[in-house]
Motif scaffolding. Sequence first.
Motif, mmCIF file in Angstrom:
data_model
loop_
_atom_site.group_PDB
_atom_site.id
_atom_site.type_symbol
_atom_site.label_atom_id
_atom_site.label_comp_id
_atom_site.label_asym_id
_atom_site.label_seq_id
_atom_site.Cartn_x
_atom_site.Cartn_y
_atom_site.Cartn_z
ATOM 1 N N GLY A 37 -6.906 1.423 6.989
ATOM 2 C CA GLY A 37 -6.863 1.991 5.639
ATOM 3 C C GLY A 37 -5.730 2.965 5.382
ATOM 4 N N ASP A 57 -3.526 -3.475 9.923
ATOM 5 C CA ASP A 57 -3.576 -4.899 9.603
ATOM 6 C C ASP A 57 -2.416 -5.683 10.237
ATOM 7 N N CYS A 99 -1.428 0.656 7.517
ATOM 8 C CA CYS A 99 -2.695 0.138 8.016
ATOM 9 C C CYS A 99 -2.464 -0.619 9.337
ATOM 10 N N HIS A 140 -1.522 -1.934 1.526
ATOM 11 C CA HIS A 140 -1.187 -3.360 1.398
ATOM 12 C C HIS A 140 -2.319 -4.131 0.722
ATOM 13 N N CYS A 174 -6.590 -5.404 1.792
ATOM 14 C CA CYS A 174 -6.893 -4.481 2.906
ATOM 15 C C CYS A 174 -8.392 -4.504 3.231
ATOM 16 N N GLY A 175 -8.706 -4.852 4.470
ATOM 17 C CA GLY A 175 -10.104 -4.956 4.885
ATOM 18 C C GLY A 175 -10.832 -3.623 4.820
HETATM 19 ZN ZN LIG Z 1 -5.545 -2.622 5.646
#
Ligand SMILES: [Zn+2]
Length: 204
Positions: A64, A41, A39, A98, A101-102
Motif C-alpha cells: 500500500g 506489488d 508498493c 499504482h 493495488c491489492g
Molecule cells: Zn499495491
Amino acid sequence: MERLIEGHKRFLAKVFPGRRSQFHLLAEMQAPECLFITCSDSRVVPELFLGTGPGDLFITRNAGNVVPVTSADVDGVTATIEYAVEVLRVKHAILCGHSDCGAMKAELDHKLLENLPKARRWLSHVEAAYAHRQPLNSADGDSAELASLIRGNVVAQLQNLRAQPSVAHAIAESRLTTHGWYYDILTGRIEQYDEDAQRFLPLF
Ligand SMILES: [Zn+2]
C-alpha cells in the motif's frame, strides 16, 4: 527458482562484464538523487518504467506504499526515509501508488483481511485515503472507485511523508522536493499529483 538462477547466470555472462567499471564505482559508495516509496506489488518495476539502473533510486516498498506516522515503534519505512534524507541527502522523494493495488482493494473490502491480522493492522495507516479520494475517472472503467481511493492514498501518504521530521526539515531548507505519483499498469503511464490544482495530471 530455476528461472532466477538462469537470469543470474545471464547477468554475470552478458550484463556485468560491460558495466564492470560502473559497478567498481558503486561497490564503495552510492549517491542516489531520488528516494522512491512504492508498493510491494510485483507489477510495479520502477527500473523498467523510469529507465533507471544501479545507484539511481533509493527504494522502500511495502503493501500500500504507506508512510506510517502513528506507530510508536520505529519501522522500516520511516527509518529508510530518515537515512535517505539525512545521510544520502536525496533531492527528490517520490511516493508512488499504482492501479489495481491489492492493499487498497482490501481496504475497500475488509473480508479480504480475514486471517491476516498483521495486514489489517498495517492498513489502518491507509484510512486517511478516504478523506482525499479523487474524482472518479471514466478512463479507469470498472475500477474507477478503487482508482479514486488509490489516488487518495497517494495524497494521504504524501502528507505523512512530509510530516516526517527529517523530510519537513529538508523541505524547509529547500533541499528536498516531494512528489505524489499514480502508475497505471494497463497503460504504463504515470500521473502526478498537482498541489495547486489538487488533482492528478499526466506527468508530462
Ligand atoms: Zn499495491
